[in-house]
Design an enzyme around this catalytic site. Structure first.
Site, PDB file in Angstrom:
ATOM      1  N   LYS A   5       0.840  -1.189   0.000  1.00 49.38           N
ATOM      2  CA  LYS A   5       0.000   0.000   0.000  1.00 49.38           C
ATOM      3  C   LYS A   5       0.883   1.250   0.000  1.00 49.38           C
ATOM      4  O   LYS A   5       1.844   1.345   0.762  1.00 49.38           O
ATOM      5  CB  LYS A   5      -0.909  -0.004   1.234  1.00 49.38           C
ATOM      6  CG  LYS A   5      -2.097   0.944   1.146  1.00 49.38           C
ATOM      7  CD  LYS A   5      -3.101   0.675   2.252  1.00 49.38           C
ATOM      8  CE  LYS A   5      -4.359   1.512   2.063  1.00 49.38           C
ATOM      9  NZ  LYS A   5      -5.378   1.228   3.094  1.00 49.38           N
ATOM     10  N   GLU A  41     -19.120  -4.950  11.030  1.00 50.76           N
ATOM     11  CA  GLU A  41     -20.026  -4.082  11.781  1.00 50.76           C
ATOM     12  C   GLU A  41     -21.093  -4.868  12.531  1.00 50.76           C
ATOM     13  O   GLU A  41     -21.462  -4.523  13.658  1.00 50.76           O
ATOM     14  CB  GLU A  41     -20.694  -3.088  10.822  1.00 50.76           C
ATOM     15  CG  GLU A  41     -19.737  -2.075  10.209  1.00 50.76           C
ATOM     16  CD  GLU A  41     -19.064  -2.564   8.940  1.00 50.76           C
ATOM     17  OE1 GLU A  41     -18.289  -1.794   8.349  1.00 50.76           O
ATOM     18  OE2 GLU A  41     -19.316  -3.738   8.550  1.00 50.76           O
ATOM     19  N   ARG A  76     -25.061  -1.221   7.993  1.00 58.15           N
ATOM     20  CA  ARG A  76     -24.799  -2.635   7.743  1.00 58.15           C
ATOM     21  C   ARG A  76     -25.190  -3.506   8.935  1.00 58.15           C
ATOM     22  O   ARG A  76     -25.265  -4.716   8.812  1.00 58.15           O
ATOM     23  CB  ARG A  76     -23.318  -2.831   7.428  1.00 58.15           C
ATOM     24  CG  ARG A  76     -22.760  -1.817   6.445  1.00 58.15           C
ATOM     25  CD  ARG A  76     -21.398  -2.190   5.940  1.00 58.15           C
ATOM     26  NE  ARG A  76     -21.511  -3.137   4.845  1.00 58.15           N
ATOM     27  CZ  ARG A  76     -20.485  -3.753   4.274  1.00 58.15           C
ATOM     28  NH1 ARG A  76     -19.269  -3.535   4.727  1.00 58.15           N
ATOM     29  NH2 ARG A  76     -20.669  -4.579   3.284  1.00 58.15           N
TER      30      ARG A  76
END
Length: 628
Positions: A279, A366, A394
């Site tokens: 990344k 979540e 969610r």
């Protein structure tokens, strides 16, 4: 190469290795320069330059369906499909979206701002292909962090069971928004370091295929390999699900990527290509990020990577909340903090470091975060769930079934409530009031400033019962003075900031600052409105609403939220249930999704502006005068 002039990805197939490497360098430099001005998800995109180019080289978009999970990493895809000339408008009002968007290009076949959706979408597209007798490849690209989402695991189970033909690209950069956590992450760590199994498997398959009766020998060898692989590799998760595993592959090596994709296309059924990327690759500030600061950010200085900050000295709302919760937790070990992969965004890294036993980062999960908080509350703990409004969507069922139905005392800090700007439709925090307000036991609040926020949190933890949601916006507080002693806020009671004569304006949170400006402007014309801090969105202050009837005042409600099922609708419903006619104007968001762009411009579009509110007040006064 001037990457802003690329029209489509077909040219990639004819490039030499050296030309591909040069293209990668040009794209990285382009992204670094453009995002320094606009901001964006720069770290994720720098890490997938070679991977995205390699996918477009091996497959044929848009005939083949490339599905980006979350969409944070789709900038290179946008450049290769002819949108490089629009990058000056990235995430700007009326400009290029920061996520895949169907209306932008036929190459964008799936829109996603939330993680863990790509595999379910992919099997849907693949099933449609098979039923209709079409012939195209389906290539979902998913990050290792997204596989902690239950939906992704459900899809993997289905894909493996049905042997659905597709190439799953697992982009493994060891981070999502924050460093990944959990057993799944640890399994990938073992896979990264075990290349012997995959190398031996390919060699054996190639050798057997050249022998007479090779297919029978290969069937026997498969059974032998099923036994041997436990001795060679510790992570056999995907193969046990029925998904062939290829990797790990160097995500920055074009030859390795090409070979892996060619292998996946030869195999009938589902294949997962495990790609290792870095990344932020190519830009040192982003490469050095270990905690997720460079996941998504605003403009920065090109030479140093230093973020360009605003002029305000007021603390961030997230910091106010996290510091207050930590203050409670240091004195009361029952107070614990839970976040679904958002310790950085929710400003909980200090809490995480100093009180590790009272902190839980559950990853991109979540639903699990909310039900875990219910389990903690059921055993006498005082859990605080720090979660973005858009991500709380969610966990709707867990909020309803596991927390609210059992009337458990969980405090939710709903971050990024209201418009969030550049991330656009998928991230605007404007739906939580409607989907929470009909739950019977929950209380919903929003403070007008950071001082009230601290008193509100104290009251939520130690004065109120049942589930409590405290909303707060993105950005910084107002810079008000902070009381040393924490105070209780009377449950369900609003605060009249200014008394008025004929019109009462009810609002909450940062919108109250706009209402103050409206009041001051109208005072110049001799119009004196009442301004009310409706800090309790639920329950309503019905005593105050009844008083407005006695005073014959008209009402305007202003909310940075959906009107349908929102605060204004609750006020209207209250009066309707009392058979009490009232002149009420609701200002908020109608039935539409709000695009990306500067928040002030978006608010003006939907009518939450000084000019529009003044106009609506004058229209109410005109109607009152005509009736009289």
């Amino acid at each position: 190469m001037d990457v802003s002039k690329i029209k489509d990805p077909s040219f990639i197939k004819d490039l030499t290795d050296d030309e591909l490497i040069a293209l990668s360098s040009d794209i990285r430099q382009f992204l670094i320069e453009k995002c320094a001005i606009t901001g964006g998800h720069i770290g994720a995109n720098l890490g997938v330059v070679e991977l995205t180019i390699a996918i477009h080289r091996s497959f044929n978009s848009p005939e083949d369906k490339i599905i980006f999970d979350v969409g944070h990493q789709a900038y290179i895809h946008k450049i290769l499909t002819g949108r490089g000339d629009k990058f000056d408008t990235l995430r700007q009002y009326k400009g290029l979206s920061g996520f895949p968007k169907l209306s932008e290009s036929p190459h964008d076949v799936w829109e996603a701002g939330h993680s863990s959706t790509s595999l379910s979408a992919a099997i849907g597209m693949a099933k449609a292909r098979d039923i209709m007798g079409d012939d195209y490849d389906v290539i979902p690209v998913i990050g290792d962090g997204a596989l902690t989402g239950g939906m992704a695991l459900e899809a993997l189970n289905h894909i493996g069971h049905d042997k659905t033909d597709m190439t799953i690209v697992l982009n493994d950069n060891e981070m999502s928004i924050a460093p990944n956590v959990g057993a799944m992450h640890n399994m990938f760590g073992r896979l990264r370091t075990n290349q012997n199994y995959n190398r031996a498997k390919v060699d054996i398959d190639g050798f057997l295929s050249k022998l007479p009766g090779g297919h029978k020998l290969r069937d026997s060898a498969d059974r032998i390999k099923d036994s041997l692989k436990y001795l060679v590799v510790t992570g056999v998760f995907f193969e046990e699900l029925g998904i062939k595993y290829v990797g790990p592959v160097d995500g920055h090596n074009y030859n390795d990527l090409k070979e892996a994709f060619e292998t996946s296309k030869r195999i009938k059924g589902p294949v997962i290509v495990h790609v290792i990327t870095k990344k932020g690759k190519g830009y040192r500030p982003a490469e050095d990020d270990k905690i997720g600061t460079w996941h998504g950010l605003g403009p920065y200085k090109l030479e140093t990577g230093e973020q360009v900050k605003g002029n305000t000295t007021a603390p961030a709302w997230s910091q106010i909340f996290s510091d207050t919760i930590q203050e409670f937790a240091e004195k009361d070990k029952r107070v614990v903090a839970i976040t679904p992969a958002m310790p950085v965004g929710s400003k909980l890294t200090r809490f995480q470091s100093e009180l590790p036993k009272q902190f839980f980062d559950v990853g991109i999960a979540e639903q699990h975060a909310v039900t875990m908080s219910a389990g903690l509350a059921a055993n006498g703990m005082l859990p605080y769930v720090a979660i973005y409004s858009t991500f709380l969507q969610r966990a709707y069922d867990q909020m309803l079934h596991d927390v609210d139905r059992q009337n458990l005392h969980v405090v939710f800090g709903i971050d990024r409530s209201g418009l969030v700007g550049a991330d656009g439709e998928t991230h605007q925090g404007v739906f939580d009031i409607p989907f929470l307000s009909h739950m019977p036991n929950i209380s919903i609040m929003m403070p007008k400033d950071e001082n009230e926020a601290r008193h509100m949190l104290h009251s939520a933890f130690y004065e109120y019962s049942g589930p409590v949601a405290v909303r707060y916006p993105r950005g910084n507080g107002l810079g008000v003075a902070i009381d040393k002693a924490l105070q209780s806020i009377p449950f369900g009671k609003w605060e009249t900031l200014h008394k008025g004569e004929e019109i009462a304006v009810l609002s909450f949170g940062p919108t109250l600052q706009l209402i103050e400006e409206v009041r001051n402007e109208l005072l110049k014309e001799g119009i004196k409105i009442e301004v009310v801090n409706a800090r309790f969105i639920k329950p309503l202050d019905t005593d105050y609403l009844d008083q407005l009837v006695k005073e014959n005042k008209s009402i305007i409600t202003v909310e940075e939220s959906m009107l349908s099922g929102g605060f204004g609708s609750m006020v209207v419903n209250y009066y309707n249930d009392q058979n009490q006619p009232m002149d009420i104007k609701r200002i908020g968001i109608s039935d539409e999704y709000i695009e990306h762009g500067d928040v002030e411009l978006l608010l003006n579009d939907i009518g939450i502006s000084k000019a529009n509110i003044i106009n609506e007040i004058k229209q109410l006064l005109k109607r009152k005068n005509e009736k009289n």
